[in-house]
Design a protein around this motif. Structure first.
Motif, mmCIF file in Angstrom:
data_model
loop_
_atom_site.group_PDB
_atom_site.id
_atom_site.type_symbol
_atom_site.label_atom_id
_atom_site.label_comp_id
_atom_site.label_asym_id
_atom_site.label_seq_id
_atom_site.Cartn_x
_atom_site.Cartn_y
_atom_site.Cartn_z
ATOM 1 N N THR A 89 0.966 -1.011 0.031
ATOM 2 C CA THR A 89 -0.007 -0.080 0.042
ATOM 3 C C THR A 89 0.804 1.364 -0.023
ATOM 4 N N ILE A 90 0.900 2.252 -0.881
ATOM 5 C CA ILE A 90 1.258 3.211 -0.828
ATOM 6 C C ILE A 90 0.352 4.667 -0.900
ATOM 7 N N GLN A 91 0.698 5.520 -0.063
ATOM 8 C CA GLN A 91 -0.146 6.933 -0.029
ATOM 9 C C GLN A 91 0.606 8.049 -0.390
ATOM 10 N N LEU A 92 0.249 9.126 -1.652
ATOM 11 C CA LEU A 92 0.915 10.248 -1.718
ATOM 12 C C LEU A 92 -0.054 11.244 -1.271
ATOM 13 N N PHE A 137 3.936 7.355 1.948
ATOM 14 C CA PHE A 137 3.795 6.370 3.061
ATOM 15 C C PHE A 137 3.717 5.336 2.170
ATOM 16 N N LEU A 138 4.647 4.185 2.862
ATOM 17 C CA LEU A 138 4.721 2.697 2.265
ATOM 18 C C LEU A 138 4.295 1.664 3.516
ATOM 19 N N ASP A 139 3.616 0.827 3.135
ATOM 20 C CA ASP A 139 3.379 -0.352 3.990
ATOM 21 C C ASP A 139 3.441 -1.618 3.138
ATOM 22 N N PHE A 140 4.158 -2.484 3.729
ATOM 23 C CA PHE A 140 4.393 -3.714 2.891
ATOM 24 C C PHE A 140 3.649 -4.982 3.773
ATOM 25 N N HIS A 141 2.797 -4.581 4.663
ATOM 26 C CA HIS A 141 1.994 -5.447 5.335
ATOM 27 C C HIS A 141 2.723 -6.677 5.899
ATOM 28 N N THR A 175 5.240 -8.297 4.608
ATOM 29 C CA THR A 175 5.435 -9.245 3.478
ATOM 30 C C THR A 175 6.784 -8.724 2.811
ATOM 31 N N GLY A 176 7.374 -7.711 3.236
ATOM 32 C CA GLY A 176 8.459 -7.102 2.492
ATOM 33 C C GLY A 176 9.878 -7.831 2.974
ATOM 34 N N THR A 177 10.717 -7.831 1.948
ATOM 35 C CA THR A 177 12.232 -8.688 1.689
ATOM 36 C C THR A 177 13.275 -7.480 2.305
ATOM 37 N N VAL A 178 12.738 -6.320 2.104
ATOM 38 C CA VAL A 178 13.623 -4.973 2.795
ATOM 39 C C VAL A 178 12.691 -4.042 3.384
ATOM 40 N N LYS A 179 13.151 -3.093 4.022
ATOM 41 C CA LYS A 179 12.441 -2.276 4.937
ATOM 42 C C LYS A 179 11.932 -1.217 3.979
ATOM 43 N N GLU A 180 10.521 -0.605 4.325
ATOM 44 C CA GLU A 180 9.929 0.295 3.543
ATOM 45 C C GLU A 180 10.729 1.393 3.438
ATOM 46 N N GLU A 181 11.388 2.046 4.327
ATOM 47 C CA GLU A 181 12.221 3.455 4.193
ATOM 48 C C GLU A 181 13.259 3.276 3.142
ATOM 49 N N ILE A 182 13.833 1.942 2.878
ATOM 50 C CA ILE A 182 14.879 1.723 1.642
ATOM 51 C C ILE A 182 14.229 1.909 0.274
ATOM 52 N N ILE A 183 13.052 1.421 0.184
ATOM 53 C CA ILE A 183 12.282 1.682 -1.083
ATOM 54 C C ILE A 183 11.745 3.070 -1.187
ATOM 55 N N GLN A 184 11.471 3.598 -0.145
ATOM 56 C CA GLN A 184 10.683 4.969 -0.166
ATOM 57 C C GLN A 184 11.882 5.944 -0.743
ATOM 58 N N ALA A 185 13.008 5.702 -0.418
ATOM 59 C CA ALA A 185 14.207 6.270 -0.683
ATOM 60 C C ALA A 185 14.349 6.488 -2.325
#
Length: 377
Positions: A294-297, A310-314, A316-326
């Protein structure tokens, strides 16, 4: 919850709200065909023998909105045989003014385009289906698409344009395991028996769409449960642009920012940023960074860059959300201008979006998975 039921619904192109959406988007398309910089915010209201078109439009194109509305309802299937709502029997009222100059000075800034309004938009993707959409809404859409195809092919002569579907799926954890309930209601002629409707819709529509391995041994069907659905469409029920926002998106599987899509040109981030959010979420799941995303803008009127991501992988992510957010901030232009150019949103494709969901169909640019490398490298 380890085991639970989740339900989503869809409505057909003949449902009054969806007829209104299609008219609004057809008017948008007509303006973009001539003037891609058209600023359009168009609403449609439908009732028995009445079409009301209102909004704010600034464009060099001169469009006859009433004629567009007539063509839309005729193409859907509301022809002269429909007493109470047809192209030649409807009164058409229009009230169109130009976009506010106060808004325009914040949006049109030469090379830059400011957001057309404040707001928050969500995108979502999940591994549940090949199109990376939630299973309940995906099946609900496909049931009605199948029904529409049969109606338009004239394989039978009793199906009418207005219909609705609803699918309930049992989940075990995050995995869908079976379809437990199916509701389908379709407008029909007076000549068909209720028992024949039930048999046909079950065998020729529902069971042709739902994969056999997903059908619960205890599945329940609710087909035209009132027993009669002859009076339908705008003749029987008011229609209004923007009233089916959950049908348009993810069937309630993720939050919704509140803004509707249809009738709005791409400078309105209600629409364009929601498409971009889906694009990013789908690429994240396609890249196997997460099974669900889920992503919010969020935006402010007149400001080009989003105020927040905002990112939420619920979980299920293989990496942390803040890494992908960057990586999103680095590799994706989330200004209205950047979104419009990336997704080619000046192209007049909007009437197609107004039925059977804005997401999950490969015909749209925001469904591409061509940004995987930007997220994994």
């Amino acid at each position: 919850m380890s085991e639970y039921l989740f339900t989503s619904e869809s409505v057909s192109e003949g449902h009054p709200d969806k007829v209104a959406d299609q008219i609004s988007d057809a008017i948008l398309d007509a303006h973009l065909e001539i003037d891609k910089k058209s600023k359009v915010a168009c609403e449609t209201l439908l009732a028995k023998n009445l079409i009301v078109i209102a909004g704010e439009i600034s464009s060099s194109a001169q469009i006859e909105c009433g004629e567009i509305a007539k063509k839309v309802i005729s193409d859907i299937g509301y022809n002269e045989s429909f007493v109470g709502f047809n192209p030649n029997g409807c009164n058409i009222l229009t009230s169109i003014s130009k976009q506010s100059l106060d808004i325009d000075q914040g949006v049109d800034r030469g090379e830059k385009i400011g957001a057309g309004d404040q707001g928050l938009m969500f995108g979502y993707a999940t591994k549940e289906t090949d199109e990376l959409m939630p299973l309940p809404i995906s099946l609900s859409h496909k049931i009605l698409q199948k029904l529409s195809s049969i109606r338009k092919s004239k394989a039978v002569d009793w199906i009418r344009p207005d219909s609705k579907s609803q699918v309930t799926v049992k989940y075990n954890g995050r995995e869908p395991v079976s379809v437990e309930r199916v509701v389908v209601s379709t407008q029909h002629s007076e000549l068909i028996k209720h028992s024949d409707i039930i048999e046909f819709l079950k065998n020729e529509v529902i069971l042709k769409v739902i994969p056999e391995h997903l059908i619960s041994k205890d599945i329940e069907y609710y087909i035209n449960p009132t027993g009669r659905f002859v009076d339908g469409g705008p003749q029987a029920d008011t229609g209004l642009t923007g009233r089916k926002i959950i049908v348009d998106t993810y069937g309630g599987s993720c939050p919704h920012g509140g803004g509707a899509f249809s009738g709005k040109d791409p400078s309105k981030v209600d629409r364009s940023a929601a498409y971009m959010a889906r694009y990013i979420a789908k690429n994240i799941v396609a890249a196997e960074i997460a099974k669900k995303c889920t992503i919010q803008l969020s935006y402010a009127i007149g400001i080009a860059e989003p105020l927040s991501i905002f990112l939420d992988f619920h979980d299920t992510g293989t990496v942390k959300e803040e890494i992908i957010q960057a990586k999103i901030r680095k590799n994706f232009d989330l200004t209205p201008k950047g979104i419009i150019e990336k997704l080619d949103l000046y192209t007049p494709i909007y009437q197609q979006t107004a039925t059977y969901g804005h997401f999950g169909r490969e015909i749209f640019t925001w469904e591409k998975t061509d940004a995987v490398d930007k997220l994994v490298n």
